[in-house]
Design a protein around this motif. Structure first.
Motif, PDB file in Angstrom:
ATOM      1  N   PRO A 142      64.278  35.372  61.509  1.00  0.00           N
ATOM      2  CA  PRO A 142      65.469  35.790  61.815  1.00  0.00           C
ATOM      3  C   PRO A 142      65.565  37.192  62.009  1.00  0.00           C
ATOM      4  O   PRO A 142      66.104  37.699  63.244  1.00  0.00           O
ATOM      5  N   LEU A 143      65.046  38.033  61.171  1.00  0.00           N
ATOM      6  CA  LEU A 143      64.837  39.352  61.369  1.00  0.00           C
ATOM      7  C   LEU A 143      63.925  39.880  62.493  1.00  0.00           C
ATOM      8  O   LEU A 143      64.610  40.902  63.288  1.00  0.00           O
ATOM      9  N   GLU A 144      63.024  39.417  62.972  1.00  0.00           N
ATOM     10  CA  GLU A 144      62.247  39.648  63.959  1.00  0.00           C
ATOM     11  C   GLU A 144      62.860  39.287  65.408  1.00  0.00           C
ATOM     12  O   GLU A 144      62.653  40.124  66.166  1.00  0.00           O
ATOM     13  N   ARG A 145      63.533  38.179  65.219  1.00  0.00           N
ATOM     14  CA  ARG A 145      64.437  37.925  66.449  1.00  0.00           C
ATOM     15  C   ARG A 145      65.654  38.990  66.529  1.00  0.00           C
ATOM     16  O   ARG A 145      65.810  39.292  67.759  1.00  0.00           O
ATOM     17  N   ILE A 146      66.090  39.562  65.607  1.00  0.00           N
ATOM     18  CA  ILE A 146      66.814  40.671  65.762  1.00  0.00           C
ATOM     19  C   ILE A 146      66.454  41.971  66.514  1.00  0.00           C
ATOM     20  O   ILE A 146      67.039  42.335  67.219  1.00  0.00           O
ATOM     21  N   PHE A 147      65.241  42.342  65.939  1.00  0.00           N
ATOM     22  CA  PHE A 147      64.530  43.466  66.281  1.00  0.00           C
ATOM     23  C   PHE A 147      64.144  43.176  67.893  1.00  0.00           C
ATOM     24  O   PHE A 147      64.494  44.193  68.836  1.00  0.00           O
ATOM     25  N   SER A 148      63.782  42.012  68.334  1.00  0.00           N
ATOM     26  CA  SER A 148      63.297  41.731  69.663  1.00  0.00           C
ATOM     27  C   SER A 148      64.491  41.654  70.532  1.00  0.00           C
ATOM     28  O   SER A 148      64.655  42.222  71.701  1.00  0.00           O
ATOM     29  N   LYS A 149      65.734  41.283  69.892  1.00  0.00           N
ATOM     30  CA  LYS A 149      66.990  41.344  70.777  1.00  0.00           C
ATOM     31  C   LYS A 149      67.419  42.675  70.789  1.00  0.00           C
ATOM     32  O   LYS A 149      67.848  43.165  72.075  1.00  0.00           O
ATOM     33  N   ALA A 150      67.280  43.412  70.068  1.00  0.00           N
ATOM     34  CA  ALA A 150      67.871  44.819  69.896  1.00  0.00           C
ATOM     35  C   ALA A 150      67.168  45.560  70.828  1.00  0.00           C
ATOM     36  O   ALA A 150      67.472  46.514  71.750  1.00  0.00           O
ATOM     37  N   GLY A 151      65.628  45.269  71.004  1.00  0.00           N
ATOM     38  CA  GLY A 151      64.995  46.129  71.926  1.00  0.00           C
ATOM     39  C   GLY A 151      65.254  45.705  73.566  1.00  0.00           C
ATOM     40  O   GLY A 151      64.869  46.707  74.332  1.00  0.00           O
ATOM     41  N   GLN A 152      65.706  44.412  73.522  1.00  0.00           N
ATOM     42  CA  GLN A 152      66.087  44.024  75.100  1.00  0.00           C
ATOM     43  C   GLN A 152      67.209  44.612  75.566  1.00  0.00           C
ATOM     44  O   GLN A 152      67.445  44.967  76.511  1.00  0.00           O
ATOM     45  N   ILE A 153      68.195  44.939  74.508  1.00  0.00           N
ATOM     46  CA  ILE A 153      69.484  45.530  74.702  1.00  0.00           C
ATOM     47  C   ILE A 153      69.625  46.858  74.648  1.00  0.00           C
ATOM     48  O   ILE A 153      70.053  47.627  75.640  1.00  0.00           O
ATOM     49  N   PHE A 154      68.922  47.642  73.810  1.00  0.00           N
ATOM     50  CA  PHE A 154      69.019  49.144  73.932  1.00  0.00           C
ATOM     51  C   PHE A 154      67.627  49.489  74.436  1.00  0.00           C
ATOM     52  O   PHE A 154      66.772  49.888  73.764  1.00  0.00           O
ATOM     53  N   SER A 155      67.798  49.678  75.636  1.00  0.00           N
ATOM     54  CA  SER A 155      66.523  50.034  76.627  1.00  0.00           C
ATOM     55  C   SER A 155      66.745  51.522  77.130  1.00  0.00           C
ATOM     56  O   SER A 155      67.794  52.077  76.843  1.00  0.00           O
ATOM     57  N   ILE A 156      65.495  51.957  77.953  1.00  0.00           N
ATOM     58  CA  ILE A 156      65.837  53.321  78.554  1.00  0.00           C
ATOM     59  C   ILE A 156      66.965  53.436  79.283  1.00  0.00           C
ATOM     60  O   ILE A 156      68.002  54.402  79.464  1.00  0.00           O
ATOM     61  N   ARG A 157      67.366  52.127  80.235  1.00  0.00           N
ATOM     62  CA  ARG A 157      68.411  52.263  81.067  1.00  0.00           C
ATOM     63  C   ARG A 157      69.783  51.946  80.360  1.00  0.00           C
ATOM     64  O   ARG A 157      70.952  52.109  80.984  1.00  0.00           O
ATOM     65  N   ARG A 158      69.839  51.884  79.152  1.00  0.00           N
ATOM     66  CA  ARG A 158      71.100  51.696  78.425  1.00  0.00           C
ATOM     67  C   ARG A 158      71.236  52.307  77.088  1.00  0.00           C
ATOM     68  O   ARG A 158      71.719  51.832  76.156  1.00  0.00           O
ATOM     69  N   LYS A 159      70.594  53.529  77.053  1.00  0.00           N
ATOM     70  CA  LYS A 159      70.397  54.339  75.945  1.00  0.00           C
ATOM     71  C   LYS A 159      71.576  54.971  75.562  1.00  0.00           C
ATOM     72  O   LYS A 159      71.692  55.886  74.258  1.00  0.00           O
ATOM     73  N   ARG A 160      72.604  55.032  76.241  1.00  0.00           N
ATOM     74  CA  ARG A 160      74.007  55.733  75.883  1.00  0.00           C
ATOM     75  C   ARG A 160      74.989  54.645  75.341  1.00  0.00           C
ATOM     76  O   ARG A 160      76.149  55.171  75.125  1.00  0.00           O
ATOM     77  N   LEU A 161      74.418  53.672  75.159  1.00  0.00           N
ATOM     78  CA  LEU A 161      75.340  52.567  74.322  1.00  0.00           C
ATOM     79  C   LEU A 161      75.743  53.263  72.890  1.00  0.00           C
ATOM     80  O   LEU A 161      74.993  53.740  72.117  1.00  0.00           O
ATOM     81  N   LEU A 162      76.991  52.992  72.496  1.00  0.00           N
ATOM     82  CA  LEU A 162      77.516  53.356  71.353  1.00  0.00           C
ATOM     83  C   LEU A 162      77.067  52.539  70.379  1.00  0.00           C
ATOM     84  O   LEU A 162      76.645  51.325  70.353  1.00  0.00           O
ATOM     85  N   PRO A 163      76.744  52.839  68.918  1.00  0.00           N
ATOM     86  CA  PRO A 163      76.298  51.934  67.905  1.00  0.00           C
ATOM     87  C   PRO A 163      77.052  50.780  67.706  1.00  0.00           C
ATOM     88  O   PRO A 163      76.761  49.737  67.470  1.00  0.00           O
ATOM     89  N   GLU A 164      78.454  50.853  67.654  1.00  0.00           N
ATOM     90  CA  GLU A 164      79.310  49.846  67.561  1.00  0.00           C
ATOM     91  C   GLU A 164      79.147  48.979  68.645  1.00  0.00           C
ATOM     92  O   GLU A 164      79.445  47.653  68.205  1.00  0.00           O
ATOM     93  N   ASN A 165      78.935  49.356  69.789  1.00  0.00           N
ATOM     94  CA  ASN A 165      78.813  48.104  70.889  1.00  0.00           C
ATOM     95  C   ASN A 165      77.442  47.458  70.885  1.00  0.00           C
ATOM     96  O   ASN A 165      77.352  46.330  71.123  1.00  0.00           O
ATOM     97  N   VAL A 166      76.288  48.205  70.326  1.00  0.00           N
ATOM     98  CA  VAL A 166      75.159  47.819  70.131  1.00  0.00           C
ATOM     99  C   VAL A 166      75.326  46.484  69.110  1.00  0.00           C
ATOM    100  O   VAL A 166      74.713  45.507  69.326  1.00  0.00           O
ATOM    101  N   GLU A 167      76.156  46.766  68.313  1.00  0.00           N
ATOM    102  CA  GLU A 167      76.296  45.721  66.934  1.00  0.00           C
ATOM    103  C   GLU A 167      76.951  44.589  67.552  1.00  0.00           C
ATOM    104  O   GLU A 167      76.638  43.462  67.033  1.00  0.00           O
ATOM    105  N   LYS A 168      77.715  44.851  68.215  1.00  0.00           N
ATOM    106  CA  LYS A 168      78.431  43.591  68.812  1.00  0.00           C
ATOM    107  C   LYS A 168      77.718  42.652  69.660  1.00  0.00           C
ATOM    108  O   LYS A 168      77.983  41.553  69.656  1.00  0.00           O
ATOM    109  N   LEU A 169      76.943  43.315  70.266  1.00  0.00           N
ATOM    110  CA  LEU A 169      75.955  42.729  71.357  1.00  0.00           C
ATOM    111  C   LEU A 169      74.806  41.974  70.468  1.00  0.00           C
ATOM    112  O   LEU A 169      74.410  40.736  70.987  1.00  0.00           O
ATOM    113  N   ILE A 170      74.497  42.660  69.663  1.00  0.00           N
ATOM    114  CA  ILE A 170      73.254  41.957  68.837  1.00  0.00           C
ATOM    115  C   ILE A 170      73.935  40.780  67.705  1.00  0.00           C
ATOM    116  O   ILE A 170      73.426  39.675  67.988  1.00  0.00           O
ATOM    117  N   PHE A 171      74.833  41.102  67.342  1.00  0.00           N
ATOM    118  CA  PHE A 171      75.460  40.076  66.040  1.00  0.00           C
ATOM    119  C   PHE A 171      76.696  39.351  66.567  1.00  0.00           C
ATOM    120  O   PHE A 171      77.147  38.405  65.970  1.00  0.00           O
TER     121      PHE A 171
END
Length: 252
Positions: free
Chosen positions: A223-252
């Motif tokens: 489950p932890l590895e899945r979260i890291f993989s998902k985070a890598g897909q969401i927080f990419s070079i093209r979306r590096k300005r995402l706010l931490p709270e938005n990243v958390e909402k998208l991942i969890f």
């Protein structure tokens, strides 16, 4: 593909299918998994052991699978002194002591649980407040009656007896809670044990708190590895300005 190769493929799939099932169940994210490790390993060994391959290579594969599985996981409880797996299993109302390999192992797990519960009760017990008599009152009383206070020669035992009495009380309470839990009907295999402990918190008290602590431990890091993989897909070079709270909402 000739018939021989096809037969070997069928045999390999048949022997390896239980391992796939075990991997999928222990990699679950929405259900507790630590308490299922011991039952699933026992079920794996029994299932593979009951299979009867029709060829010599199939029997060789079966033998090696059983040997390697037993070597690595057969005594999983003995390899971990903290007894995390055993405690998580015995606190799972779907299995309790039924998943133990022997009566001795079941009794040992129960004793470890009782010890853990007694320590929890002792650490979370409300502090006793003793009445303190002001020194001036004692002096006035002594002066009034003109008498010398009696020497208590057993003062040295009071602390020891009080400690032992408290420990005995906690141990008795722990045994009673465990017995009450074991007397409750087994939960269905498909039911969620976490809901059982939350719904019966008033009945079991401290035991529920300990059970939830062990139930929430994941058996694998998948489950932890899945979260890291998902985070890598969401927080990419093209979306590096995402706010931490938005990243958390998208991942969890």
């Amino acid at each position: 593909m000739n018939s021989g190769k096809l037969l070997m493929k069928v045999i390999n799939v048949t022997l390896l299918k239980p391992y796939e099932s075990l991997t999928v169940q222990l990699s679950s994210e929405k259900r507790p998994t630590l308490g299922k490790v011991i039952p699933l390993i026992r079920g794996l060994l029994l299932t593979v052991g009951n299979k009867n391959p029709a060829t010599s290579p199939g029997n060789y594969l079966k033998k090696n699978l059983l040997e390697q599985t037993t070597k690595r996981f057969g005594n999983i409880k003995g390899k971990y002194p903290s007894h995390l797996y055993a405690k998580a299993t015995i606190l799972d109302p779907r299995f309790k002591k039924a998943a133990s390999t022997s009566i001795d192992n079941a009794n040992e797990s129960e004793q470890e649980l009782q010890k853990d519960l007694a320590e929890y009760l002792e650490n979370h017990a409300p502090l006793r407040t003793e009445q303190v008599i002001p020194e001036s009152t004692i002096l006035e009383s002594n002066t009034k009656w003109n008498s010398i206070p009696e020497e208590n020669l057993l003062n040295f035992l009071e602390t020891t007896v009080s400690t032992l009495r408290s420990k005995t009380t906690f141990s008795i309470t722990a045994k009673a809670l465990c017995r009450q839990y074991f007397d409750v009907e087994f939960l269905n295999i498909k039911d969620n044990p976490i809901l059982f402990w939350k719904n019966n918190n008033l009945m079991f008290g401290a035991l529920s708190e300990i059970a939830l602590k062990y139930s929430c431990i994941p058996a694998t890091s998948v489950p932890l590895e899945r979260i890291f993989s998902k985070a890598g897909q969401i927080f990419s070079i093209r979306r590096k300005r995402l706010l931490p709270e938005n990243v958390e909402k998208l991942i969890f």
